[in-house]
Write an enzyme that holds these catalytic residues in place. Structure first.
Site, PDB file in Angstrom:
ATOM      1  N   SER A 186     -12.364   3.692   6.268  1.00 22.66           N
ATOM      2  CA  SER A 186     -12.835   3.601   7.665  1.00 22.66           C
ATOM      3  C   SER A 186     -13.768   4.756   7.978  1.00 22.66           C
ATOM      4  CB  SER A 186     -11.648   3.650   8.633  1.00 22.66           C
ATOM      5  OG  SER A 186     -10.840   2.524   8.453  1.00 22.66           O
TER       6      SER A 186
ATOM      7  N   GLY B 212      -9.254   5.495   2.322  1.00 22.21           N
ATOM      8  CA  GLY B 212      -9.933   6.164   3.431  1.00 22.21           C
ATOM      9  C   GLY B 212     -11.306   5.578   3.708  1.00 22.21           C
TER      10      GLY B 212
ATOM     11  N   ASP C  65       0.836  -1.200   0.000  1.00 22.67           N
ATOM     12  CA  ASP C  65       0.000   0.000   0.000  1.00 22.67           C
ATOM     13  C   ASP C  65       0.879   1.262   0.000  1.00 22.67           C
ATOM     14  OD1 ASP C  65      -2.457   1.320   0.218  1.00 22.67           O
ATOM     15  OD2 ASP C  65      -2.425   1.315   2.409  1.00 22.67           O
TER      16      ASP C  65
HETATM   17  P1  13P Z   1      -8.344   4.308   6.437  1.00 22.23           P
HETATM   18  O1  13P Z   1      -7.231   4.077   7.409  1.00 22.23           O
HETATM   19  O2  13P Z   1      -8.933   5.654   6.555  1.00 22.23           O
HETATM   20  O3  13P Z   1      -9.363   3.213   6.481  1.00 22.23           O
HETATM   21  O4  13P Z   1      -7.705   4.256   4.950  1.00 22.23           O
HETATM   22  C1  13P Z   1      -7.124   3.070   4.516  1.00 22.23           C
HETATM   23  C2  13P Z   1      -6.349   3.286   3.270  1.00 22.23           C
HETATM   24  O5  13P Z   1      -6.748   4.006   2.377  1.00 22.23           O
HETATM   25  C3  13P Z   1      -5.079   2.579   3.123  1.00 22.23           C
HETATM   26  O6  13P Z   1      -4.394   2.947   1.979  1.00 22.23           O
HETATM   27 ZN    ZN Z   2      -4.771   4.890   1.227  1.00 23.32          ZN
END
Ligand code: 13P
Ligand code: ZN
Length: 294
Positions: free
Chosen positions: A208, A206, A81
């Site tokens: 969460s 994003g 990631d």
């Molecule tokens: P969150 O931590 O806001 O869930 O985002 C995860 C993400 O986009 C990882 O690349």
């Molecule tokens: Zn991310």
């Protein structure tokens, strides 16, 4: 043999379900994500941040995640990631990651294209998938802090995908990494236009803290991969705190580990249900009756 690429996983989504990409921090998370996927017969993506890759070590985290994927009774992709260097992305693919994200979103367009294209060319040799980002998702994720968020311009997105050859695009449509301090405004019109102009599946960062309705709208407008990081960290810390407060005299680590796994797994199952990916493992010929332990 459950290990697959992200491209393979996302190719079947067709706007009515999405695959969850769950950021893991340790072995408890890895087992929790796989267990949740197996229980609901859903494909999953084990997502490893740059910080986690460095903390555990690329060779070790790759060996653990790829083995977990290989022995799972569901399709599993192992994905790096928000990687900012071509060399780390290549190192991860060399050690078995089936997918990497190269994040050149802080660079000028041409430099983002050059970096992303370089990783795509190497990924083809490994048969791995590549995700790129255009526009900037704001907020905080691990060591990545972005306070100059900018939304993706659809025309630029189309050019970016064409010039780089990426398999997955992460657009910026109003979500943020970390905990939302105010209700996020998601630009579904922009998302729809991007999905019409871009021939590859889209990844939502994003994830969460978003609502069921927001996930459904995102999926309907072209999102096929949904990243969840912060919610997993929060449940892990809360479960640890709760266990230690309630068992101040226990000296055995494994019951604590089990408690964390169960709590994280419940959160992952909740997301899988929201994303509509339960029972989709069979698309890849996975047979629930042959699952481990059944
Ligand atoms: P969150 O931590 O806001 O869930 O985002 C995860 C993400 O986009 C990882 O690349
Ligand atoms: Zn991310």
């Amino acid at each position: 043999m459950g290990l697959v690429t992200t491209k393979e996983l996302l190719s079947s989504c067709s706007r009515d379900w999405a695959v969850g990409a769950f950021n893991i921090n340790n072995l408890d998370d890895i087992q929790a994500v796989i267990n949740a996927g197996e229980e609901l017969q859903s494909p999953v993506i084990l997502q490893v941040s740059e910080g986690v890759a460095k903390h555990i070590g690329v060779e070790l985290v790759a060996a653990i995640c790829c083995t977990a994927g290989n022995i799972a009774s569901i399709p599993v992709a192992v994905h790096l990631d928000h990687c900012h260097s071509a060399s780390l992305a290549i190192q991860c693919m060399r050690h078995g990651f089936t997918s990497v994200m190269i994040d050149g979103s802080s660079l000028p367009f041409e430099e983002n294209v050059a970096l992303t294209k370089q990783v795509v060319e190497v990924a083809r040799l490994f048969g791995a998938s590549v995700e790129g980002e255009l526009g900037r998702v704001g907020g905080t994720e691990d060591d990545l802090v972005v306070d100059d968020a900018s939304l993706t311009v659809p025309e630029e997105a189309a050019r970016f995908v064409e010039l780089t050859g990426i398999d997955v695009l992460a657009p910026s449509i109003g979500t943020l990494h970390g905990t939302y301090k105010a209700k996020p405004h998601l630009d579904f019109e922009r998302l729809q236009t991007i999905s019409e102009r871009v021939p590859v599946p889209l990844a939502l960062h994003g994830g969460s803290g978003l609502t069921e309705e927001q996930f459904k709208e995102c999926i309907r407008h072209g999102i096929a991969k949904i990243n969840i990081g912060t919610d997993i960290k929060k449940v892990q810390i809360a479960a640890t705190r709760h266990y230690l407060e309630n068992n101040p005299n226990k000296a055995e680590p494994r019951p604590l580990s089990k408690t964390i796994q169960v709590a994280v797994s419940e959160t992952v199952k909740e997301k899988i249900r929201l994303f509509g990916s339960m029972d989709k493992a069979m698309i890849w010929g996975f047979d629930a009756s042959k699952a481990r332990g059944s």
